[in-house]
Design a protein around this motif. Structure first.
Motif, PDB file in Angstrom:
ATOM      1  N   ALA A 260     -11.122  -9.559  26.358  1.00 34.31           N
ATOM      2  CA  ALA A 260     -12.390  -9.909  26.989  1.00 34.31           C
ATOM      3  C   ALA A 260     -12.291 -11.231  27.736  1.00 34.31           C
ATOM      4  N   ALA A 261     -11.585 -12.198  27.151  1.00 29.62           N
ATOM      5  CA  ALA A 261     -11.454 -13.507  27.795  1.00 29.62           C
ATOM      6  C   ALA A 261     -10.807 -13.376  29.165  1.00 29.62           C
ATOM      7  N   CYS A 262      -9.727 -12.591  29.241  1.00 35.32           N
ATOM      8  CA  CYS A 262      -9.023 -12.425  30.510  1.00 35.32           C
ATOM      9  C   CYS A 262      -9.910 -11.729  31.536  1.00 35.32           C
ATOM     10  N   ILE A 263     -10.622 -10.703  31.100  1.00 38.64           N
ATOM     11  CA  ILE A 263     -11.480  -9.967  32.030  1.00 38.64           C
ATOM     12  C   ILE A 263     -12.644 -10.845  32.513  1.00 38.64           C
ATOM     13  N   MET A 264     -13.177 -11.684  31.623  1.00 38.56           N
ATOM     14  CA  MET A 264     -14.221 -12.627  32.033  1.00 38.56           C
ATOM     15  C   MET A 264     -13.706 -13.563  33.123  1.00 38.56           C
ATOM     16  N   ALA A 265     -12.472 -14.073  32.939  1.00 42.44           N
ATOM     17  CA  ALA A 265     -11.893 -14.978  33.938  1.00 42.44           C
ATOM     18  C   ALA A 265     -11.687 -14.255  35.265  1.00 42.44           C
ATOM     19  N   ILE A 266     -11.264 -13.004  35.201  1.00 46.43           N
ATOM     20  CA  ILE A 266     -11.090 -12.223  36.433  1.00 46.43           C
ATOM     21  C   ILE A 266     -12.435 -12.034  37.124  1.00 46.43           C
ATOM     22  N   GLY A 267     -13.473 -11.686  36.340  1.00 50.18           N
ATOM     23  CA  GLY A 267     -14.792 -11.477  36.920  1.00 50.18           C
ATOM     24  C   GLY A 267     -15.349 -12.724  37.578  1.00 50.18           C
ATOM     25  N   ALA A 268     -15.155 -13.869  36.940  1.00 54.22           N
ATOM     26  CA  ALA A 268     -15.642 -15.125  37.510  1.00 54.22           C
ATOM     27  C   ALA A 268     -14.903 -15.463  38.795  1.00 54.22           C
ATOM     28  N   ASN A 269     -13.584 -15.260  38.810  1.00 51.45           N
ATOM     29  CA  ASN A 269     -12.820 -15.491  40.038  1.00 51.45           C
ATOM     30  C   ASN A 269     -13.254 -14.541  41.139  1.00 51.45           C
ATOM     31  N   SER A 280      -1.911 -17.935  23.575  1.00 49.61           N
ATOM     32  CA  SER A 280      -0.508 -18.004  23.203  1.00 49.61           C
ATOM     33  C   SER A 280       0.052 -16.588  23.247  1.00 49.61           C
ATOM     34  N   GLY A 281       1.282 -16.408  22.789  1.00 45.50           N
ATOM     35  CA  GLY A 281       1.984 -15.134  22.949  1.00 45.50           C
ATOM     36  C   GLY A 281       1.218 -13.891  22.544  1.00 45.50           C
ATOM     37  N   PRO A 282       0.634 -13.833  21.317  1.00 45.38           N
ATOM     38  CA  PRO A 282      -0.103 -12.624  20.932  1.00 45.38           C
ATOM     39  C   PRO A 282      -1.261 -12.313  21.874  1.00 45.38           C
ATOM     40  N   GLY A 283      -1.940 -13.360  22.348  1.00 41.73           N
ATOM     41  CA  GLY A 283      -3.037 -13.148  23.284  1.00 41.73           C
ATOM     42  C   GLY A 283      -2.568 -12.690  24.645  1.00 41.73           C
ATOM     43  N   LEU A 284      -1.421 -13.241  25.097  1.00 46.87           N
ATOM     44  CA  LEU A 284      -0.865 -12.813  26.384  1.00 46.87           C
ATOM     45  C   LEU A 284      -0.528 -11.328  26.339  1.00 46.87           C
ATOM     46  N   SER A 285      -0.008 -10.866  25.204  1.00 43.88           N
ATOM     47  CA  SER A 285       0.295  -9.443  25.060  1.00 43.88           C
ATOM     48  C   SER A 285      -0.954  -8.592  25.268  1.00 43.88           C
ATOM     49  N   LEU A 286      -2.073  -9.027  24.694  1.00 42.91           N
ATOM     50  CA  LEU A 286      -3.317  -8.273  24.826  1.00 42.91           C
ATOM     51  C   LEU A 286      -3.863  -8.293  26.253  1.00 42.91           C
ATOM     52  N   MET A 287      -3.479  -9.283  27.028  1.00 41.59           N
ATOM     53  CA  MET A 287      -4.010  -9.419  28.384  1.00 41.59           C
ATOM     54  C   MET A 287      -3.262  -8.597  29.427  1.00 41.59           C
ATOM     55  N   MET A 288      -2.230  -7.894  29.040  1.00 44.43           N
ATOM     56  CA  MET A 288      -1.354  -7.270  30.021  1.00 44.43           C
ATOM     57  C   MET A 288      -2.062  -6.244  30.907  1.00 44.43           C
ATOM     58  N   GLU A 289      -2.945  -5.434  30.333  1.00 41.70           N
ATOM     59  CA  GLU A 289      -3.648  -4.460  31.163  1.00 41.70           C
ATOM     60  C   GLU A 289      -4.558  -5.167  32.172  1.00 41.70           C
ATOM     61  N   ALA A 294      -5.967  -7.611  37.746  1.00 41.00           N
ATOM     62  CA  ALA A 294      -6.030  -8.719  38.693  1.00 41.00           C
ATOM     63  C   ALA A 294      -5.054  -8.505  39.835  1.00 41.00           C
ATOM     64  N   GLY A 295      -3.863  -7.956  39.508  1.00 45.59           N
ATOM     65  CA  GLY A 295      -2.855  -7.739  40.533  1.00 45.59           C
ATOM     66  C   GLY A 295      -3.256  -6.705  41.557  1.00 45.59           C
ATOM     67  N   SER A 325       9.980 -13.408  29.312  1.00 48.75           N
ATOM     68  CA  SER A 325      10.182 -12.044  29.818  1.00 48.75           C
ATOM     69  C   SER A 325       8.860 -11.304  29.933  1.00 48.75           C
ATOM     70  N   GLY A 326       7.975 -11.502  28.944  1.00 52.89           N
ATOM     71  CA  GLY A 326       6.658 -10.878  29.007  1.00 52.89           C
ATOM     72  C   GLY A 326       5.843 -11.382  30.175  1.00 52.89           C
ATOM     73  N   ALA A 327       5.910 -12.688  30.416  1.00 49.62           N
ATOM     74  CA  ALA A 327       5.164 -13.263  31.542  1.00 49.62           C
ATOM     75  C   ALA A 327       5.679 -12.732  32.875  1.00 49.62           C
ATOM     76  N   LEU A 328       6.994 -12.567  32.978  1.00 51.98           N
ATOM     77  CA  LEU A 328       7.594 -12.120  34.232  1.00 51.98           C
ATOM     78  C   LEU A 328       7.398 -10.634  34.481  1.00 51.98           C
ATOM     79  N   TYR A 329       7.562  -9.829  33.434  1.00 52.58           N
ATOM     80  CA  TYR A 329       7.654  -8.379  33.637  1.00 52.58           C
ATOM     81  C   TYR A 329       6.578  -7.588  32.907  1.00 52.58           C
ATOM     82  N   GLY A 330       5.724  -8.243  32.119  1.00 49.15           N
ATOM     83  CA  GLY A 330       4.734  -7.530  31.333  1.00 49.15           C
ATOM     84  C   GLY A 330       3.703  -6.822  32.195  1.00 49.15           C
ATOM     85  N   SER A 331       2.981  -5.912  31.584  1.00 54.53           N
ATOM     86  CA  SER A 331       1.972  -5.055  32.212  1.00 54.53           C
ATOM     87  C   SER A 331       2.641  -3.772  32.684  1.00 54.53           C
ATOM     88  N   HIS A 332       1.873  -2.697  32.631  1.00 50.13           N
ATOM     89  CA  HIS A 332       2.389  -1.420  33.108  1.00 50.13           C
ATOM     90  C   HIS A 332       2.440  -1.443  34.630  1.00 50.13           C
TER      91      HIS A 332
END
Length: 583
Positions: A260-269, A280-289, A294-295, A325-332
């Protein structure tokens, strides 16, 4: 072989250790603040466990009178121990003749000869004063005597810290300080480690963590919404921004989770407000979709990832560089994104500003990969260069341009752009676009599945990297050393200080030091350094050698790369690097 790591005579190191909940951080913060006010450059490092009470925690300070300090150091001059475990855990760091001040409530034992051990009734003195936790001020007094620091410096800090709570509390803390100072003076008067004299600066110095620097940089660079979910070691960003952003008309949204945090930031932008999320890492994993959203919608997004030890819950209070590696290549699918790795605490301030400008200019996600070493630890330095703050809001279509178009003619995802960036409208602008699909789309934003348009839109989005590539070599790395060294040491982010200090011990070895600040897009100019070096050591604070893998993928030189790995939750030491290079 244990290499001797020598420090300058203008430096000293101090540490306090005890059980979680005993006021260890408070003791360290008191001395760190006093030393900063006196004009010392310091780096303060917190080692702690994921517990409210119990376990072992310590707070280490390395101080210098001449140069900024970016790392807390390998060795130790003086240890204040609230329990025996603190001696067991830390005595190996003590230099020959190092000093231990321990609470007299336990019988201290050491496995090393040559240490100066001082028994001080820290707890008993605090109890006599009616406040058990005030033993931290007793310990500060004892430390001040050994370090030959004038008590007036602590009085000034006590008055500022406790003045609003009343004269009685101020006097209680002064009394506790004096008890510790006088006791060690009377019983161990010849045990001294005089701190080198610092020159008090004309104006105050900054004592700041990387998380605070990111928070400050975000606010000053126009961020007006932070959406986040608390997670160690990034929570301090949330707290700092919550305390300061509302003063500038901004809002902090504590979301129910990182998705939700990531989607809120996308919506505001999307609505035109500079926004970010921190995790941190566990949260970044959840933000991948959401990152993929955003992309494909080409919405700016800034994510700060303060890395910790993984996987899963892993080591919540320890440092690592394993999310790269997750930051560079993560997300489907394939989503262009910029990945920045700040090198120092001041650099955290400068790079978060860069992140906001790049996210808006290129309309894509920017992930700033800090780590616990930078995020939750503090350094003292003279100032930040606020002239670097440049809120460059680019990529918007103006109303006059929209007014000249027929209804429905605005091409939000126009292919007719060499840079891959299409001007965007803000919801509410007449003739603009109010819908941004997460499906593939054609130029006006309508959903499509036809092959030519899909291909064209993918190429358009990744064309942004062609433009970015022209500039990333200007700021994406730092290089020091000779042109064709025997040894090239390569790192990313926070390992910069230990590598720099390690090179001082490379007697007879010519060296170069390459430190990455940006990994996507990859600064290809660095190829010349790998080509010229005889041997390359890659300093990777992870198990799989993620930086070495990125280098191999981007420019090759596989045979030259020698990964130096550390994944026990602790930052690299100077000795780790010297040992790896010299064998």
């Amino acid at each position: 072989m244990k290499y001797e790591v020598t420090y300058m005579t203008n430096e000293f190191t101090w540490k306090v250790g005890g059980a979680q909940g005993e006021g260890i951080d408070s003791t360290g913060e008191i001395l760190a603040t006093v030393l900063t006010r006196m004009g010392y450059y310091i780096f303060a490092y917190r080692h702690f466990m994921s517990l409210v009470k119990g376990g072992h925690t310590n707070y280490k300070i390395r101080a210098s009178t001449l140069d900024p300090i970016y790392y807390h150091g390998d060795d130790l001059d003086m240890l204040v121990a609230f329990d025996q475990l603190s001696i067991q855990e830390n005595e190996d760091e003590l230099i020959e003749g190092g000093i231990i001040i321990h609470d007299a409530k336990f019988q201290a034992t050491t496995k090393r000869a040559g240490l100066k051990v001082c028994s001080v009734p820290l707890s008993d003195m605090a109890k006599e004063l009616g406040n058990a936790i005030i033993k931290n001020m007793v310990a500060a007094g004892a430390s001040a005597y050994v370090l030959d620091i004038d008590p007036s410096n602590f009085y000034e800090q006590i008055e500022q810290q406790f003045g609003k709570k009343g004269v009685e509390l101020v006097e209680l803390n002064k009394t506790a300080f004096n008890k510790g100072y006088d006791y060690i003076k009377d019983h161990y008067g010849d045990v001294r480690r005089p701190a080198p004299q610092a020159t008090k600066p004309a104006t105050g110095s900054l004592l700041m963590s990387g998380n605070e620097a990111i928070g400050l940089g975000a606010v000053l660079n126009g961020c007006r919404i932070l959406a986040a979910y608390p997670i160690t070691p990034a929570t301090e960003i949330l707290y700092w921004v919550l305390a300061n952003l509302p003063k500038y008309g901004g809002k902090v949204l504590q979301a129910e989770d990182e998705i939700a945090a990531c989607i809120m930031a996308i919506g505001a932008n999307y609505a035109g407000v500079r926004s970010m999320t921190s995790t941190s890492g566990p949260g970044l994993s959840l933000m991948m979709e959401a990152l993929g959203m955003a992309g494909i919608s080409e919405t700016p997004l800034v994510i700060v990832d303060v890395q910790r030890g993984g996987p899963s819950t892993g080591l919540p209070t320890k440092t690592e560089q394993s999310d790269i590696s997750g930051a560079l290549y993560g997300s489907h699918g394939e989503t262009p994104r910029i990945v920045i790795t700040p090198t120092t605490i001041p650099d955290c301030f400068y790079q978060i500003g860069r992140a906001f400008n790049l996210a808006e200019e290129y309309q894509l996600p920017v992930i700033v990969c800090s780590d616990l070493l930078l995020g939750m630890n503090k350094m003292a330095f003279r100032d930040l260069d606020l002239s670097t703050v440049d809120i460059a809001r680019k990529g918007f279509v103006d109303q006059e341009q929209l007014d000249a178009l027929e209804k429905g003619a605005f091409k939000r995802y126009s292919l007719d752009t060499e840079s891959g960036v299409s001007p965007r409208s803000i919801p509410g602008m007449k003739n603009g676009r109010y819908c941004a699909l997460t499906n593939e789309h054609e130029e006006t934003g309508l959903e499509i599945e036809d092959v030519p348009m899909r291909k064209a839109q993918m190429e358009k989005r990744f064309r942004k990297f062609d433009e970015l590539q022209k500039h990333v070599n200007d700021w994406g790395y730092d290089y020091t050393g000779v042109e064709a060294p025997d040894v090239l040491i390569v790192g990313m982010g926070s390992t910069v200080a230990q590598i720099q200090e390690a090179t001082r011990h490379f007697d007879g070895i010519s060296y170069g030091h390459l430190q990455f600040r940006c990994l996507a897009p990859f600064p290809t100019d660095v190829k010349k350094y790998f080509e010229a070096a005889k041997k390359v050591y890659v300093i990777d604070n992870n198990y799989t050698g993620q930086l070495a893998g990125i280098i191999s993928r981007e420019i090759g030189y596989h045979a030259k790369l020698n990964p130096v790995l550390k994944y026990d939750g602790n930052p690299f030491t100077i000795r780790d690097i010297v040992t790896a290079v010299k064998g």
